[in-house]
Scaffold this motif. Structure first.
Motif, PDB file in Angstrom:
ATOM      1  N   ILE A  99       0.789  -1.230   0.028  1.00 32.67           N
ATOM      2  CA  ILE A  99       0.006   0.082  -0.135  1.00 32.67           C
ATOM      3  C   ILE A  99       0.688   1.338   0.105  1.00 32.67           C
ATOM      4  O   ILE A  99       1.706   1.531   0.643  1.00 32.67           O
ATOM      5  CB  ILE A  99      -0.993   0.114   1.405  1.00 32.67           C
ATOM      6  CG1 ILE A  99      -1.682  -1.228   1.234  1.00 32.67           C
ATOM      7  CG2 ILE A  99      -1.585   1.419   1.325  1.00 32.67           C
ATOM      8  CD1 ILE A  99      -2.756  -1.242   0.209  1.00 32.67           C
ATOM      9  N   ILE A 136      -5.806   0.762   9.502  1.00 34.44           N
ATOM     10  CA  ILE A 136      -6.602  -0.345   9.161  1.00 34.44           C
ATOM     11  C   ILE A 136      -7.928  -0.365   9.584  1.00 34.44           C
ATOM     12  O   ILE A 136      -8.282   0.516  10.507  1.00 34.44           O
ATOM     13  CB  ILE A 136      -5.931  -1.503   9.645  1.00 34.44           C
ATOM     14  CG1 ILE A 136      -5.875  -1.678  11.140  1.00 34.44           C
ATOM     15  CG2 ILE A 136      -4.514  -1.689   9.276  1.00 34.44           C
ATOM     16  CD1 ILE A 136      -5.993  -3.223  11.642  1.00 34.44           C
ATOM     17  N   ASN A 144      -9.114  -5.912   4.521  1.00 34.93           N
ATOM     18  CA  ASN A 144      -8.991  -4.625   5.294  1.00 34.93           C
ATOM     19  C   ASN A 144      -9.370  -3.413   4.525  1.00 34.93           C
ATOM     20  O   ASN A 144      -8.587  -3.118   3.513  1.00 34.93           O
ATOM     21  CB  ASN A 144      -7.288  -4.850   5.252  1.00 34.93           C
ATOM     22  CG  ASN A 144      -6.658  -3.895   6.190  1.00 34.93           C
ATOM     23  OD1 ASN A 144      -7.088  -2.763   6.596  1.00 34.93           O
ATOM     24  ND2 ASN A 144      -5.415  -3.901   6.582  1.00 34.93           N
ATOM     25  N   TRP A 169      -8.552   0.077   4.344  1.00 39.34           N
ATOM     26  CA  TRP A 169      -7.476   0.889   4.604  1.00 39.34           C
ATOM     27  C   TRP A 169      -8.286   2.187   4.720  1.00 39.34           C
ATOM     28  O   TRP A 169      -8.964   2.537   4.021  1.00 39.34           O
ATOM     29  CB  TRP A 169      -6.319   1.130   3.572  1.00 39.34           C
ATOM     30  CG  TRP A 169      -5.576  -0.247   3.302  1.00 39.34           C
ATOM     31  CD1 TRP A 169      -6.013  -1.395   2.758  1.00 39.34           C
ATOM     32  CD2 TRP A 169      -4.591  -0.665   4.294  1.00 39.34           C
ATOM     33  NE1 TRP A 169      -5.246  -2.263   2.798  1.00 39.34           N
ATOM     34  CE2 TRP A 169      -4.101  -2.033   3.808  1.00 39.34           C
ATOM     35  CE3 TRP A 169      -3.897  -0.251   5.439  1.00 39.34           C
ATOM     36  CZ2 TRP A 169      -2.969  -2.754   4.353  1.00 39.34           C
ATOM     37  CZ3 TRP A 169      -2.825  -0.863   5.765  1.00 39.34           C
ATOM     38  CH2 TRP A 169      -2.183  -2.261   5.335  1.00 39.34           C
ATOM     39  N   ILE A 171       3.572  -1.086   4.347  1.00 39.37           N
ATOM     40  CA  ILE A 171       3.371   0.188   3.653  1.00 39.37           C
ATOM     41  C   ILE A 171       4.330   0.745   3.197  1.00 39.37           C
ATOM     42  O   ILE A 171       5.629   0.733   3.454  1.00 39.37           O
ATOM     43  CB  ILE A 171       2.902   0.833   5.174  1.00 39.37           C
ATOM     44  CG1 ILE A 171       1.769   0.269   5.837  1.00 39.37           C
ATOM     45  CG2 ILE A 171       2.504   2.535   4.717  1.00 39.37           C
ATOM     46  CD1 ILE A 171       0.640   0.354   5.134  1.00 39.37           C
TER      47      ILE A 171
END
Length: 394
Positions: free
Chosen positions: A153, A178, A212, A214, A386
């Motif tokens: 991400i 998250i 998830n 985000w 990340i």
């Protein structure tokens, strides 16, 4: 021929049999089923071209009776000998997004989560909005940014405005978070203008994934009034590569928490679809939370009924998510904004105080449920790292 050895207590035994899409070096993606530590190529094992495709959509569109029939055939198949060419070690395959996502809707079905965020976002006001206990609140997300586990991400950029600032600024999100959720995949769609009842849930929904959602909390806080989430959510939604069939979750069914006031007739369930599913949130190798799905106020059957009650149609591959799963205790909360109470109560992770996500962090979500006949079944995991933002401050 190969006899697949399934270790005792395996969470991927014959009472699970989750579907996924996989490839091996030099081959195209196709549908497989997880059995123990192996993936069985269903096109090769069953001789059916519907499984030789890069998503589950064509198979799901065949309907509930077909799902039951194929599951029975797979159970019989893996209890005996499987063609050698159809069996691959899990470590030798690449897993892909299991479905072609049509539309994506995210709900807000945890009373604990909604109450916590209400206290954080609207201090001094009632934490739940007046409509919350009358309907499953949700919003339409972005299907094109639903991605499988393993894709990193990139930290999003956007407008943010701190309470002590007079005007907004542009830059990378400083409060990346998250949301530990479950996602429900529509197998057979519904016609425009025809609502889906709660009793149709099991006929319409094929299976469940870990999800998830985000969230860039600083971008979200500035933009969400009056129309709700937008750029703070749309940059990515990660899902697990294995789809656990709804048919495997009969032992996980439990009542939902008491719903008061009583829901309107279209939201009532003759047989509730609460689910006793345990999630796990891991940050950089340390488990920081275990959210319990059984605490969710609204069931997925009620979510689907509400999604379609105005006549909205659904399609094969549509995905709707539960919203953050949180329990009453701190170590049961499914988002860092709740766990750290907006950053004011840091966690200790690896000997460091942590609040929101930093570049280089790795987040893993997992889930398990009771299996038919005992033991537990696994949904696999969503694993993501990340990466630094690509945009520049402006």
């Amino acid at each position: 021929m190969t006899t697949i050895e399934i270790p005792d207590g395996s969470p991927f035994g014959p009472n699970n049999l989750p579907y996924g899409v996989f490839s091996t070096p030099g081959t195209a993606p196709r549908v497989g089923v997880r059995v123990g530590d192996f993936v069985v190529d269903l096109a090769a094992a069953l001789g059916d071209d519907v499984f030789a495709r890069p998503s589950l959509n064509a198979f799901m569109a065949q309907g509930h009776a077909r799902w039951v029939e194929v599951r029975e055939r797979i159970v019989e198949l893996v209890s005996g000998d499987v063609p050698d060419a159809a069996v691959h070690a899990v470590g030798d395959v690449t897993l892909h997004l299991p479905v072609e996502v049509g539309d994506y809707v995210d709900f807000y079905a945890s009373e604990h989560h909604a109450t916590n965020l209400g206290k954080l976002f609207r201090p001094g006001s009632p934490p739940l909005m007046p409509n919350w206990k009358h309907l499953p609140v949700g919003y339409h997300g972005r299907a094109g940014t639903v991605i499988p586990s393993g894709i990193d991400i990139v930290r999003p950029c956007g407008q943010r405005k701190a309470p002590d600032q007079d005007t907004p600024t542009f830059g990378e999100s400083r409060r990346l978070d998250i949301e530990a959720e479950l996602g429900f995949i529509v197998g057979t769609g519904s016609e425009l203008g025809t609502p889906v009842s709660t009793d149709e849930f099991a006929e319409r929904v094929f299976g469940v994934v870990v999800l998830n959602d985000w969230s860039a909390r600083d971008i979200q806080a500035w933009e969400y009034v009056p129309l709700g989430p937008f750029l703070g959510k749309s940059f990515a939604t990660s899902v697990s590569p294995w789809v656990v069939p709804l048919l495997a979750l009969e032992a996980a069914r439990v009542p939902t928490p008491t719903q008061n006031p009583e829901p309107l007739p279209y939201l009532k369930e003759t047989s509730p679809w609460g689910l006793d599913i345990e999630l796990e949130v891991e940050l950089n190798g340390q488990v920081v939370s275990r959210p319990p799905y059984r605490e969710m106020y609204w069931s997925p059957a009620q979510m689907l009924a509400h999604l379609t009650v105005n006549g909205a149609s659904t399609r094969t591959g549509d995905l709707f998510a539960s919203g953050t799963i949180s329990g009453p205790e701190r170590d049961q909360r499914g988002a860092f904004i709740e766990i750290t109470w907006g950053g004011r109560e840091p966690l200790s992770v690896g000997g460091e105080e942590r609040t929101f996500l930093q570049d280089g962090d790795e987040v893993v979500l997992r889930a398990t449920a009771p299996g038919v006949g005992g033991g537990r079944i696994s949904f696999g995991e969503v694993r993501t790292r990340i990466l630094p933002a690509k945009g520049r401050e402006k």
